[in-house]
Write an enzyme that holds these catalytic residues in place. Structure first.
Site, mmCIF file in Angstrom:
data_model
loop_
_atom_site.group_PDB
_atom_site.id
_atom_site.type_symbol
_atom_site.label_atom_id
_atom_site.label_comp_id
_atom_site.label_asym_id
_atom_site.label_seq_id
_atom_site.Cartn_x
_atom_site.Cartn_y
_atom_site.Cartn_z
ATOM 1 N N CYS A 263 0.818 -1.222 0.000
ATOM 2 C CA CYS A 263 0.000 0.000 0.000
ATOM 3 C C CYS A 263 0.847 1.265 0.000
ATOM 4 O O CYS A 263 0.630 2.171 -0.807
ATOM 5 C CB CYS A 263 -0.973 -0.023 1.175
ATOM 6 S SG CYS A 263 -0.240 0.211 2.800
ATOM 7 N N HIS A 311 -2.295 1.228 7.044
ATOM 8 C CA HIS A 311 -2.739 1.069 5.658
ATOM 9 C C HIS A 311 -2.997 2.456 5.073
ATOM 10 O O HIS A 311 -3.350 3.392 5.797
ATOM 11 C CB HIS A 311 -4.016 0.227 5.587
ATOM 12 C CG HIS A 311 -4.395 -0.118 4.175
ATOM 13 N ND1 HIS A 311 -3.712 -1.053 3.428
ATOM 14 C CD2 HIS A 311 -5.375 0.362 3.362
ATOM 15 C CE1 HIS A 311 -4.258 -1.136 2.228
ATOM 16 N NE2 HIS A 311 -5.265 -0.278 2.160
ATOM 17 N N HIS A 323 -5.963 1.722 -3.976
ATOM 18 C CA HIS A 323 -4.979 1.195 -3.021
ATOM 19 C C HIS A 323 -4.575 -0.208 -3.425
ATOM 20 O O HIS A 323 -5.188 -0.848 -4.289
ATOM 21 C CB HIS A 323 -5.554 1.213 -1.597
ATOM 22 C CG HIS A 323 -6.673 0.227 -1.385
ATOM 23 N ND1 HIS A 323 -6.759 -0.594 -0.283
ATOM 24 C CD2 HIS A 323 -7.761 -0.077 -2.147
ATOM 25 C CE1 HIS A 323 -7.848 -1.339 -0.366
ATOM 26 N NE2 HIS A 323 -8.470 -1.051 -1.475
#
Length: 347
Positions: A263, A311, A323
């Protein structure tokens, strides 16, 4: 870095109860149990419902995500330390060359003085056929001796400086080795969590496993959604174009492109295409710009998730982010509220 599906639910792994056997039967029972464990594949407990197994997989992905961010942080520090060690080695080598030249010059000067001043100065004056010329040479030698003393002091300072540089290089090298050890440890942790998650997924019935993985297969190029609003800047527009070009590329933990991403790697790579250098981890990326509220988010803003910012994705407008989700899933669009949002950062 990014493994997710939903926030992890509280819970703990089941432990195996060990029954105390009689002394006569203990050896045979342990042998039989060991053979059974070796033969049985790891997976969900028989009494687990599919929903319990999926929750365990979610927790493992979340734990692996945190471990991957630690890996990325340690790996970034290792790269920085490696560069510092190389610079220190170069500096030490240059310092040693300088000291060698200074020693050579001092040695040549000392040899010349020895050859010209091998007898007592008063006797040399008496024997000289040209006393005036001798006195002139003696004055020059005095100045040479003063210069020699200064150069000797310079040499000693250079030697002390070189010793300090050697000590610093040694310290940096020790730090580098420690950082490499941390990288390896975090890598093993991530790989263990991911392997365990995959074993649990494989233990699910086929239809349940397909349901879990279905969203992973929705990351193809296809028709990309329209951008929802104007980017916050020209560099954000360039980063958006890069992130959208990565749709469909695989999640690869610890990777920052161009063929695969975790990510934070996707965010770093996307903004690098816009000429902007971002830190490697999502925790650091959240502070790489100005914080804004989610209601003020514009395309190109970075959206971090969970309290520990483990994240991160890029806002695309219309309540969507791009993402890199988790292993087995491609870079894709998902709702901005897929997990608890901890911050929004405008680069």
């Amino acid at each position: 870095m990014g493994f997710h599906r939903r926030p992890a639910q509280p819970g703990s792994d089941r432990s195996t109860r060990v029954t105390v056997l009689s002394a006569a039967a203990a050896t045979a029972a342990v042998t039989t149990a060991a053979a059974a464990l070796a033969a049985a594949p790891a997976g969900a407990a028989p009494q687990d419902k599919p929903s319990d197994t999926r929750a365990k997989v979610d927790r493992l992905y979340e734990q692996a995500e945190r471990a991957t961010e630690l890996y990325n942080k340690a790996d970034e520090r290792t790269d920085r330390l490696r560069a510092q060690v190389e610079r220190a080695k170069d500096s030490v080598a240059r310092g040693q060359e300088r000291i060698n030249r200074m020693r050579g010059a001092l040695g040549a000067l000392a040899g010349a003085q020895y050859r010209s001043g091998g007898i007592d100065p008063s006797l040399a004056l008496l024997l000289s056929s040209d006393p005036d010329a001798y006195l002139e040479r003696a004055s020059v030698l005095d100045r040479v001796s003063a210069r020699q003393a200064g150069e000797l002091a310079d040499l000693r300072r250079a030697q002390r400086g070189l010793a300090q540089e050697r000590t610093e290089a040694g310290r940096k090298l020790a730090e580098l080795e420690k950082s490499r050890t941390l990288v390896a440890r975090h890598k093993r942790t991530v790989e263990h969590k991911l392997a365990k998650a995959r074993q649990l997924l494989n233990s699910l019935p086929g239809d349940e496993r397909d349901a879990y993985d279905r969203s992973s297969r929705s990351g193809g190029r296809g028709e990309l959604p329209e951008l929802g609003g104007a980017p916050s800047s020209s560099r954000a527009a360039a980063a958006i174009a890069a992130a959208r070009s990565a749709i469909g590329r695989p999640y690869v933990w610890g990777a920052n492109g161009p063929s695969g991403f975790d990510c934070s790697g996707l965010m770093q790579w996307s903004y690098a295409q816009a000429g902007v250098g971002l830190p490697r981890t999502s925790q650091a990326q959240r502070y790489a710009g100005r914080q804004v509220s989610l209601s003020q988010a514009q395309p190109g803003d970075l959206v971090t998730y969970r309290d520990d910012a483990s994240h991160i994705g890029m806002y695309m407008g219309n309540g969507q982010v791009v993402h890199a989700p988790y292993p087995g899933a491609a870079v894709r669009y998902d709702p901005v509220g897929m997990m608890p949002v901890s911050s929004v950062t405008r680069i």
